[in-house]
Design an enzyme around this catalytic site. Structure first.
Site, PDB file in Angstrom:
ATOM      1  N   HIS A  27     -24.907  31.473  -2.579  1.00  0.00           N
ATOM      2  CA  HIS A  27     -24.111  30.635  -1.684  1.00  0.00           C
ATOM      3  C   HIS A  27     -22.652  30.640  -2.151  1.00  0.00           C
ATOM      4  O   HIS A  27     -22.257  29.807  -2.977  1.00  0.00           O
ATOM      5  CB  HIS A  27     -24.653  29.206  -1.682  1.00  0.00           C
ATOM      6  CG  HIS A  27     -26.075  29.092  -1.239  1.00  0.00           C
ATOM      7  ND1 HIS A  27     -27.134  29.474  -2.041  1.00  0.00           N
ATOM      8  CD2 HIS A  27     -26.626  28.637  -0.075  1.00  0.00           C
ATOM      9  CE1 HIS A  27     -28.265  29.256  -1.398  1.00  0.00           C
ATOM     10  NE2 HIS A  27     -27.989  28.756  -0.203  1.00  0.00           N
ATOM     11  N   HIS A 262     -22.190  30.298   4.119  1.00  0.00           N
ATOM     12  CA  HIS A 262     -22.915  29.253   3.388  1.00  0.00           C
ATOM     13  C   HIS A 262     -23.924  29.844   2.413  1.00  0.00           C
ATOM     14  O   HIS A 262     -23.919  29.498   1.226  1.00  0.00           O
ATOM     15  CB  HIS A 262     -23.640  28.323   4.368  1.00  0.00           C
ATOM     16  CG  HIS A 262     -24.539  27.332   3.693  1.00  0.00           C
ATOM     17  ND1 HIS A 262     -24.114  26.088   3.305  1.00  0.00           N
ATOM     18  CD2 HIS A 262     -25.843  27.423   3.319  1.00  0.00           C
ATOM     19  CE1 HIS A 262     -25.123  25.443   2.719  1.00  0.00           C
ATOM     20  NE2 HIS A 262     -26.183  26.235   2.720  1.00  0.00           N
ATOM     21  N   GLU A 413     -38.675   3.941  -2.624  1.00  0.00           N
ATOM     22  CA  GLU A 413     -39.547   4.666  -3.562  1.00  0.00           C
ATOM     23  C   GLU A 413     -38.926   5.979  -4.027  1.00  0.00           C
ATOM     24  O   GLU A 413     -38.974   6.312  -5.214  1.00  0.00           O
ATOM     25  CB  GLU A 413     -40.907   4.955  -2.913  1.00  0.00           C
ATOM     26  CG  GLU A 413     -41.726   3.722  -2.568  1.00  0.00           C
ATOM     27  CD  GLU A 413     -41.432   3.174  -1.189  1.00  0.00           C
ATOM     28  OE1 GLU A 413     -42.136   2.228  -0.776  1.00  0.00           O
ATOM     29  OE2 GLU A 413     -40.500   3.677  -0.515  1.00  0.00           O
ATOM     30  N   HIS A 475     -52.709   2.278   3.768  1.00  0.00           N
ATOM     31  CA  HIS A 475     -52.374   1.933   2.392  1.00  0.00           C
ATOM     32  C   HIS A 475     -53.415   2.425   1.383  1.00  0.00           C
ATOM     33  O   HIS A 475     -53.226   2.259   0.180  1.00  0.00           O
ATOM     34  CB  HIS A 475     -52.215   0.409   2.249  1.00  0.00           C
ATOM     35  CG  HIS A 475     -50.948  -0.120   2.849  1.00  0.00           C
ATOM     36  ND1 HIS A 475     -50.592   0.114   4.158  1.00  0.00           N
ATOM     37  CD2 HIS A 475     -49.946  -0.862   2.305  1.00  0.00           C
ATOM     38  CE1 HIS A 475     -49.422  -0.477   4.397  1.00  0.00           C
ATOM     39  NE2 HIS A 475     -49.014  -1.073   3.286  1.00  0.00           N
TER      40      HIS A 475
END
Length: 664
Positions: A27, A262, A413, A475
């Protein structure tokens, strides 16, 4: 001055495009676009010593947009790190020091492994937090031994990733004034001009996060860059975002501003044209001596470190005990009395006999280990009362109490996990953080990077099975236990009672690498342990219930299912069957044991084997073989009381008894 600065930046550009061209992969666009920003930061502000990349009070530099790794490698090479021109020429080649994305531990001067976008920013937030917390705990009004900045480069892609929202929000709440982020606003990603899918008002977004924002910086104007960094360094109560407008592949006559630059080489003709446009009259990989001299940071770095060493010696004389503790923690050494103290704690738990959820046993372990481990830096993703990660000696870490040792991460999280990686990489702390096991999916890529970098990070995952009950299948984890076991270098523990839990914590604290502790919501009965079991638990698997003669069948189980297996074995024994039960709290630890130990636990001569675990079954066939049986769950759970779900999904002692009898 401007011409010199430009020539120094051009050295980054030509090294980057040459290395990518030679590798025919990489890149080049971002390194060419951010070269001017990097030149100002690294030459005029960054505190580092190329001759000692691990100097304790160095500034941290993170390349969150890690695909532009040649920018970082060029900087390290030019400033004098042990990264040779030959290393640059081996960019992206096998066993080189210059891999496709920066890798911690492989290249001197690389602070973290980056590439998955946004995580470098999260690592940087963790590092800046660790710096502030360590400074609050050890600095004194007359002696500051912890005083450094964290700088992070990031691109549009980093800001599109959701993790950037998580950690930027928390960084603003914490007021991390020594965190300075550079946004490479080139409006280009792999797919093209990002205005079709990224039109956020980024400056306003970060201002809303309570960041200090400097907008509209010309990323190719050294004076504007210098002024912006100077301003950001003067802000002490907020992190700073510097919005730098750049042109991808700056210097390339036809590919500047184009997405084609890129992630692909410029091409031989374009590289030659870029050399002409930059007036760089040197062949590939040749840097003039005067450019090298101007870039060389070794002398200045040695002087900076020497000045700090004098501060350190004065600190040692003034605060000898604090200095010893600081040195121990920053070098990741457990206390001198660790072996004796941890064994005493384990034996104390061993002597207790109580029915208790392993999440509660985990909190008891923290209450026991916490007082002798001030480096513990805990937290939870808004589930503290469920994860039971707060211990009786913990104090809340926030903007007004930077010396605390417990952080409320909020419902973040992924951000929590990547920040913990940054905290561990910074040094001085053992981070741990909790959430429900099912939500480890949100954090999986950070867990993976923790394993890749072998950082001592402890992931506390509670509510580890269908046993959590009424919250239902959204869950109740099913595939999660075994998916975590598949990550190389990650140690996974699923204890069956308080004794196995304390040993799991002990091993996680000693592990040079990440660990997952999978803990029950529901109370589990204590098992009958022999004194020898403690040492055997550390080996990952052991005989918890045995028969009087050679076993006809072996039952393996983990966590809450161990008690089911033992109940079944007792009934089978009364039927005259010779059955052994193996508790296997850590399959990865068991895999490291000698062949002799493994055969003593699981004799190859016994082919009648049953594995029991409240999760997906495929993993266990490596232990039961083609002739064995696995009792588990290959469907989603149910919303009902835990025992009803176990019964409905056929995880009962009677099912184990019937299965063993079928085999026999």
């Amino acid at each position: 001055m401007l011409l010199n600065q430009k020539k120094l930046a051009d050295a980054i550009r030509v090294l980057s495009m040459d290395a990518v061209q030679k590798a025919n992969s990489g890149h080049p666009g971002m390194p060419m676009g951010m070269a001017d920003i990097a030149t100002v930061l690294w030459r005029d502000f960054l505190k580092h010593n190329p001759q000692n990349p691990m100097w304790l009070d160095r500034d941290r530099f993170i390349l969150s947009n890690g695909h532009g790794s040649m920018l970082h490698y060029a900087l390290l090479h030019l400033t004098g790190y042990k990264l040779s021109l030959e290393d640059i020429q081996q960019f992206r080649q096998l066993h080189s020091k210059t891999p496709g994305h920066p890798e911690y531990g492989l290249t001197p001067g690389i602070e973290t492994t980056t590439g998955p976008l946004g995580q470098g920013l999260a690592n940087a937030v963790g590092m800046a937090l660790a710096e502030r917390c360590l400074a609050a705990q050890f600095n004194r009004s007359d002696h500051e031994i912890v005083d450094h900045f964290t700088y992070v480069f990031m691109g549009d892609g980093c800001l599109m990733e959701g993790i950037s929202h998580e950690v930027a929000s928390l960084a603003g709440c914490l007021g991390l004034g020594k965190l300075i982020a550079f946004w490479d606003n080139n409006q280009i990603s792999i797919d093209g001009d990002v205005t079709g899918w990224f039109r956020d008002d980024t400056a306003q977004r970060f201002a809303a996060y309570r960041w200090h924002v400097v907008s509209d910086i010309d990323g190719h104007n050294p004076d504007q860059i210098t002024a912006a960094i100077t301003e950001a360094r003067s802000i002490h109560d907020r992190p700073s975002l510097l919005c730098c407008k750049t042109h991808i592949a700056f210097g390339s006559p036809t590919l500047v501003g184009c997405h084609e630059a890129h992630g692909a080489p410029l091409g031989i003709e374009e590289v030659a044209a870029t050399r002409r446009a930059l007036h760089w009259n040197y062949p590939p990989f040749e840097i003039p001596h005067d450019i090298y001299r101007a870039w060389d940071a070794c002398e200045q770095g040695a002087r900076l470190e020497k000045n700090w060493e004098q501060k350190w010696q004065d600190y040692r004389l003034r605060y000898p005990e604090l200095a010893k503790e600081f040195w121990r923690r920053i070098h990741a050494k457990l206390p001198n009395n660790w072996a004796e103290a941890s064994e005493k704690i384990t034996q104390h738990i061993f002597k207790k006999s109580e029915t208790i959820a392993t999440r509660k046993a985990s909190q008891n372990s923290l209450n026991a280990f916490g007082p002798i481990l001030p480096e513990l830096l805990g937290g939870s993703a808004d589930l503290t009362e469920s994860n039971l990660t707060f211990w009786k000696g913990a104090t809340i870490l926030n903007q007004t109490n930077p010396a605390g040792n417990y952080l409320h991460y909020g419902v973040r999280e992924f951000g929590m996990s990547a920040m913990m990686n940054g905290i561990a990489l910074h040094g001085g702390f053992i981070p741990y953080g909790g959430t429900f096991l099912v939500f480890s999916d949100y954090a999986r890529n950070a867990i993976r990077l923790s394993a890749l970098m072998q950082q001592r990070v402890i992931f506390v995952y509670t509510h580890d099975s269908i046993g959590l009950g009424e919250d239902g299948p959204t869950h109740q984890p099913v595939e999660h236990i075994n998916s975590l076991r598949m990550i190389p270098g990650l140690s996974v523990w699923r204890p069956c009672d308080a004794v196995e839990t304390i040993v799991a914590w002990q091993q996680a604290l000693e592990q040079q690498g990440p660990s997952c502790l999978l803990l029950s919501r529901q109370a589990l009965p204590p098992q009958e342990h022999l004194p020898s079991h403690v040492a055997s638990i550390r080996r990952g698997a052991y005989i918890i219930f045995d028969c009087k003669s050679s076993p006809e069948a072996i039952i393996m189980a983990t966590g809450s299912e161990v008690s089911l297996a033992i109940d079944a074995a007792r009934s089978l024994t009364q039927q005259g069957k010779q059955v052994r039960v193996i508790s296997m709290p850590s399959t990865d630890r068991f895999a490291l044991q000698s062949a002799a130990y493994q055969d003593a636990i699981l004799p190859t001569t016994v082919t009648k084997r049953v594995a029991v675990e409240a999760g997906s079954t495929d993993f266990w066939y490596r232990y039961v073989g083609c002739r064995g049986k696995v009792i588990g769950i290959d469907q989603f759970g149910k919303s009902a009381p835990g025992q009803a779900v176990f019964s409905t999904l056929k995880l009962t002692s009677q099912v184990i008894i019937d299965t063993v009898n079928e085999l026999l």
